[in-house]
Every structure is written in C-alpha cells, then in structure tokens.
Design a protein around this motif. Structure first.
Motif, PDB file in Angstrom:
ATOM      1  N   LEU A   5       0.871  -1.170   0.000  1.00  0.00           N
ATOM      2  CA  LEU A   5       0.000   0.000   0.000  1.00  0.00           C
ATOM      3  C   LEU A   5       0.909   1.221   0.000  1.00  0.00           C
ATOM      4  CD1 LEU A   5      -2.731   1.384   0.143  1.00  0.00           C
ATOM      5  CD2 LEU A   5      -2.676   1.084   2.629  1.00  0.00           C
ATOM      6  N   LEU A   6       0.825   2.002  -1.050  1.00  0.00           N
ATOM      7  CA  LEU A   6       1.642   3.197  -1.215  1.00  0.00           C
ATOM      8  C   LEU A   6       0.809   4.434  -0.927  1.00  0.00           C
ATOM      9  CD1 LEU A   6       4.155   4.789  -2.254  1.00  0.00           C
ATOM     10  CD2 LEU A   6       3.219   4.516  -4.562  1.00  0.00           C
ATOM     11  N   ALA A   7       1.247   5.244   0.022  1.00  0.00           N
ATOM     12  CA  ALA A   7       0.589   6.516   0.337  1.00  0.00           C
ATOM     13  C   ALA A   7       1.571   7.636   0.004  1.00  0.00           C
ATOM     14  CB  ALA A   7       0.185   6.573   1.813  1.00  0.00           C
ATOM     15  N   GLU A   8       1.281   8.356  -1.057  1.00  0.00           N
ATOM     16  CA  GLU A   8       2.172   9.426  -1.549  1.00  0.00           C
ATOM     17  C   GLU A   8       1.291  10.502  -2.160  1.00  0.00           C
ATOM     18  OE1 GLU A   8       4.573  11.986  -2.580  1.00  0.00           O
ATOM     19  OE2 GLU A   8       5.805  10.259  -2.034  1.00  0.00           O
ATOM     20  N   ASP A   9       1.407  11.750  -1.659  1.00  0.00           N
ATOM     21  CA  ASP A   9       0.523  12.815  -2.134  1.00  0.00           C
ATOM     22  C   ASP A   9       0.943  13.403  -3.479  1.00  0.00           C
ATOM     23  OD1 ASP A   9       2.715  13.888  -0.624  1.00  0.00           O
ATOM     24  OD2 ASP A   9       1.703  15.816  -0.557  1.00  0.00           O
ATOM     25  N   ASP A  52       4.951   8.267   2.231  1.00  0.00           N
ATOM     26  CA  ASP A  52       5.633   9.546   2.389  1.00  0.00           C
ATOM     27  C   ASP A  52       5.320   9.995   3.819  1.00  0.00           C
ATOM     28  OD1 ASP A  52       6.909  11.944   1.944  1.00  0.00           O
ATOM     29  OD2 ASP A  52       5.446  12.723   0.527  1.00  0.00           O
ATOM     30  N   ILE A  53       6.183  10.791   4.394  1.00  0.00           N
ATOM     31  CA  ILE A  53       5.907  11.257   5.752  1.00  0.00           C
ATOM     32  C   ILE A  53       5.105  12.555   5.722  1.00  0.00           C
ATOM     33  CG2 ILE A  53       6.924  12.113   7.899  1.00  0.00           C
ATOM     34  CD1 ILE A  53       9.160  10.101   7.552  1.00  0.00           C
ATOM     35  N   VAL A  54       5.490  13.495   4.876  1.00  0.00           N
ATOM     36  CA  VAL A  54       4.822  14.792   4.838  1.00  0.00           C
ATOM     37  C   VAL A  54       3.685  14.728   3.814  1.00  0.00           C
ATOM     38  CG1 VAL A  54       5.120  17.256   4.431  1.00  0.00           C
ATOM     39  CG2 VAL A  54       6.961  15.943   5.505  1.00  0.00           C
ATOM     40  N   MET A  55       2.446  14.672   4.337  1.00  0.00           N
ATOM     41  CA  MET A  55       1.247  14.631   3.488  1.00  0.00           C
ATOM     42  C   MET A  55       0.154  15.454   4.159  1.00  0.00           C
ATOM     43  SD  MET A  55       0.887  10.634   2.273  1.00  0.00           S
ATOM     44  CE  MET A  55       0.845   9.969   3.947  1.00  0.00           C
ATOM     45  N   PRO A  56      -0.804  15.954   3.369  1.00  0.00           N
ATOM     46  CA  PRO A  56      -1.920  16.689   3.968  1.00  0.00           C
ATOM     47  C   PRO A  56      -2.869  15.745   4.715  1.00  0.00           C
ATOM     48  CG  PRO A  56      -2.223  16.461   1.595  1.00  0.00           C
ATOM     49  CD  PRO A  56      -0.870  15.908   1.918  1.00  0.00           C
ATOM     50  N   MET A  58      -3.242  13.804   7.122  1.00  0.00           N
ATOM     51  CA  MET A  58      -2.646  12.900   8.101  1.00  0.00           C
ATOM     52  C   MET A  58      -1.231  12.592   7.625  1.00  0.00           C
ATOM     53  SD  MET A  58      -3.687   8.945   8.969  1.00  0.00           S
ATOM     54  CE  MET A  58      -5.284   9.376   9.620  1.00  0.00           C
ATOM     55  N   ASP A  59      -0.242  12.862   8.467  1.00  0.00           N
ATOM     56  CA  ASP A  59       1.126  12.583   8.011  1.00  0.00           C
ATOM     57  C   ASP A  59       1.411  11.082   8.067  1.00  0.00           C
ATOM     58  OD1 ASP A  59       2.027  11.873  10.608  1.00  0.00           O
ATOM     59  OD2 ASP A  59       2.808  13.870  11.000  1.00  0.00           O
ATOM     60  N   GLY A  60       2.507  10.698   7.450  1.00  0.00           N
ATOM     61  CA  GLY A  60       2.857   9.288   7.362  1.00  0.00           C
ATOM     62  C   GLY A  60       3.133   8.636   8.697  1.00  0.00           C
ATOM     63  N   ILE A  61       3.632   9.412   9.662  1.00  0.00           N
ATOM     64  CA  ILE A  61       3.911   8.856  10.988  1.00  0.00           C
ATOM     65  C   ILE A  61       2.610   8.466  11.683  1.00  0.00           C
ATOM     66  CG2 ILE A  61       4.849   9.354  13.286  1.00  0.00           C
ATOM     67  CD1 ILE A  61       6.957  11.118  11.805  1.00  0.00           C
TER      68      ILE A  61
END
Length: 125
Positions: A5-9, A52-56, A58-61
C-alpha cells in the motif's frame, strides 16, 4: 504476491513508484493521502505500507501508528526528503525503515526486496 500500500501525495512520484514496484513483481495499491489508506488497511491485507511522511490531512507517521494498531504484522517503510522528519519517524515508529529522497528507483526496490528476504531466511536455532 507481496502486496504494497503506497501513500504518496505527489501524483508524479506516486505513479513513478507504483510502476517501478509493479515491474519488480509487487502488487501495488496507491493512494494520495493517509486518510485514504486507513480504510484499505482495515478492509484488506497488505505486506508493506510504503508512505511519504509529509502529506496533507494525516502525516505518514500518524498513518503508520494507526496502521500498526490495525495490522501489527504489516511492515512499514517511509520515504521522505526531510532529515528532521526522518529523526522524528525513527523515534515514533522505531520498527520502520526510512529511505531519504532523492533516491534511485533501484534503491527503493532493493530496500523493499530486503524487507521480504529476511522472512524467507530459515532460522538456525
């Protein structure tokens, strides 16, 4: 087949990473933010959350912390271009791997391969 599962803005980066991982034999589901990833984690099984960590929204952390509660066996890898954020991720999600941008696609695929090679090595106990 290993599911990621890739989460990247960033749309271009998301498509780029998806293609590279699929060419390497992984099944990839890609979303543009952490809030879109959570329902998928609840409904389906993934072997790796690549975020990615920095996303709108909800951040990746935060996504990784919530994902770990829902699916404790899922592995986590962050991608980020911010050194300070890398330190924060290491403290808050210590089991996660972090790959710093910029990176070559080959490096990403090698890191993902390494994550799954570890579970295929028989123990010597």
């Amino acid at each position: 087949m290993t599911r990621i599962l890739l989460a990247e803005d960033d749309q271009v980066m998301r498509e780029y990473l998806t293609r590279a991982l699929e060419k390497s034999g992984y099944a990839v589901v890609a979303v543009d933010r952490g809030t879109a990833a959570l329902p998928l984690i609840e409904a389906e099984r993934f072997d790796l959350l690549l975020s990615d960590i920095v996303m709108p929204e909800m951040d990746g952390i935060e996504l990784a912390q919530r994902a770990s509660e829902i699916a404790p066996d899922m592995r986590i890898m962050f991608i980020t271009g911010f050194a300070a954020v890398t330190l924060k991720a290491g403290k808050q999600v210590p089991q996660a791997r972090v790959l710093s941008k910029p990176f070559h696609l080959r490096d990403l695929v090698l890191e993902v391969d390494r994550l799954f090679e570890m579970e295929q090595v028989p123990s010597r106990n």
